[in-house]
Scaffold this active site. Structure first.
Site, PDB file in Angstrom:
ATOM      1  N   LYS A 101      14.951  35.348-116.426  1.00  0.00           N
ATOM      2  CA  LYS A 101      15.161  36.288-117.539  1.00  0.00           C
ATOM      3  C   LYS A 101      14.741  35.628-118.864  1.00  0.00           C
ATOM      4  O   LYS A 101      13.781  34.852-118.867  1.00  0.00           O
ATOM      5  CB  LYS A 101      16.614  36.768-117.552  1.00  0.00           C
ATOM      6  N   GLU A 138      17.277  45.771-116.389  1.00  0.00           N
ATOM      7  CA  GLU A 138      17.321  45.353-117.798  1.00  0.00           C
ATOM      8  C   GLU A 138      16.087  45.848-118.559  1.00  0.00           C
ATOM      9  O   GLU A 138      16.137  46.002-119.779  1.00  0.00           O
ATOM     10  CB  GLU A 138      17.471  43.820-117.886  1.00  0.00           C
ATOM     11  N   GLU A 155      19.257  46.080-106.429  1.00  0.00           N
ATOM     12  CA  GLU A 155      20.196  45.387-107.312  1.00  0.00           C
ATOM     13  C   GLU A 155      21.131  46.409-107.965  1.00  0.00           C
ATOM     14  O   GLU A 155      20.743  47.040-108.967  1.00  0.00           O
ATOM     15  CB  GLU A 155      19.445  44.646-108.418  1.00  0.00           C
TER      16      GLU A 155
HETATM   17  P1  PGA Z   1      22.400  37.808-111.434  1.00  0.00           P
HETATM   18  O1  PGA Z   1      21.038  38.619-111.781  1.00  0.00           O
HETATM   19  O2  PGA Z   1      22.113  36.987-110.221  1.00  0.00           O
HETATM   20  O3  PGA Z   1      22.668  36.981-112.662  1.00  0.00           O
HETATM   21  O4  PGA Z   1      23.453  38.827-111.186  1.00  0.00           O
HETATM   22  C1  PGA Z   1      20.241  39.139-110.772  1.00  0.00           C
HETATM   23  C2  PGA Z   1      19.073  39.878-111.372  1.00  0.00           C
HETATM   24  O5  PGA Z   1      19.246  40.579-112.376  1.00  0.00           O
HETATM   25  O6  PGA Z   1      17.933  39.784-110.857  1.00  0.00           O
END
Ligand code: PGA
Length: 253
Positions: free
Chosen positions: A12, A95, A164
């Site tokens: 990210k 996101e 997800e």
């Molecule tokens: P996380 O994120 O493992 O921090 O929950 C997963 C993602 O958004 O790909």
């Protein structure tokens, strides 16, 4: 689980060049776990540097613009991330959908552009908590994917889907095993319907959302789960490798 689980770290908006040492450590350790396919998607600024460090792991981008080039201040195209060393791109992450208003139609355009640039795709999907509580999570995800899966005939070969649930991302909560299994089966059925039994049957379907070294083995053992997309727990080699080891052990058991 798939023949060779695919464990992908999504950094990210985290990481400057000081984090190259983590990438190097992940890459070197991954060479000991050849039964697992390991990849990292660093921020765009680090793609080239991580690519130069990596001997074993795959390197990808977290987004690309649907256009080839032009007056799009601040954006990067699929060809640009490929030129920097990316072999795949994550598209449709919640996101991006939430923070940048990305629609299924836009995501489909990005996928087609990325495929044209020679990249592989990790297409993300997932419902919010209200949709899950309303009992319509599978319908919602199938609709998301139906509207964004590429029509290109050989797309399936370069496609991975990541389920997800939004409420599980970065929250420490994971979906229950039964819900993960049901969702992955629904996604598999759609892939088979779209690309045929052979090609649709081979697309890997990852799970993502608070995957860590404690829960990875259990999640990876669920039918149709072909790997994991990992955010927070991919930021240090120690945490991320715990998941890779879990995936490797799951292959042996
Ligand atoms: P996380 O994120 O493992 O921090 O929950 C997963 C993602 O958004 O790909």
């Amino acid at each position: 689980m798939a023949e060779r689980p695919y464990i992908v770290g999504n950094w990210k908006m985290n990481g400057t060049r000081t984090m190259l040492s983590e990438a190097r450590a992940i890459d070197r350790a991954a060479q000991r776990y050849m039964k697992v396919e390991v990849a990292l998607a660093p921020p765009a600024t680090l793609i080239h540097a991580v690519h130069k460090e990596a001997e074993q792991i795959g390197i990808g981008a977290q987004d690309c613009h649907p256009g080839e080039f032009g007056a799009h201040t601040g954006d990067v195209s699929a060809a640009m991330v490929a030129d920097a060393g990316a072999k795949f791109v994550i598209l449709g992450h919640s996101e991006r959908r939430g923070g940048h208003g990305e629609s299924n139609a836009l995501i489909k355009q990005k996928i087609e552009s990325a495929l044209a640039a020679g990249l592989r795709i990790i297409l993300c999907c997932g419902e919010d908590l209200a949709t899950r509580d309303a009992g319509s999570a599978e319908d919602f995800v199938v609709e998301q994917l139906t509207a964004s899966l590429p029509d290109i005939a050989d797309a399936a070969e370069r496609l991975t889907v990541a389920y997800e649930p939004i409420w599980a991302i970065g929250t420490g909560r994971t979906a229950g095993a039964g819900d993960i299994a049901a969702m992955h089966e629904a996604i598999r059925a759609l892939l088979v319907k779209t690309y045929g039994k052979q090609q649709g049957g081979e697309v890997r379907i990852l799970y993502g959302g608070s995957v860590n070294s404690d829960n990875a083995r259990e999640i990876l053992a669920i039918g149709e789960v072909g790997g994991a997309l990992v955010g927070g727990a991919s930021l240090t080699a120690e945490n991320f490798l715990g998941i890779v080891v879990g995936a490797s052990e799951a292959m042996e058991s």
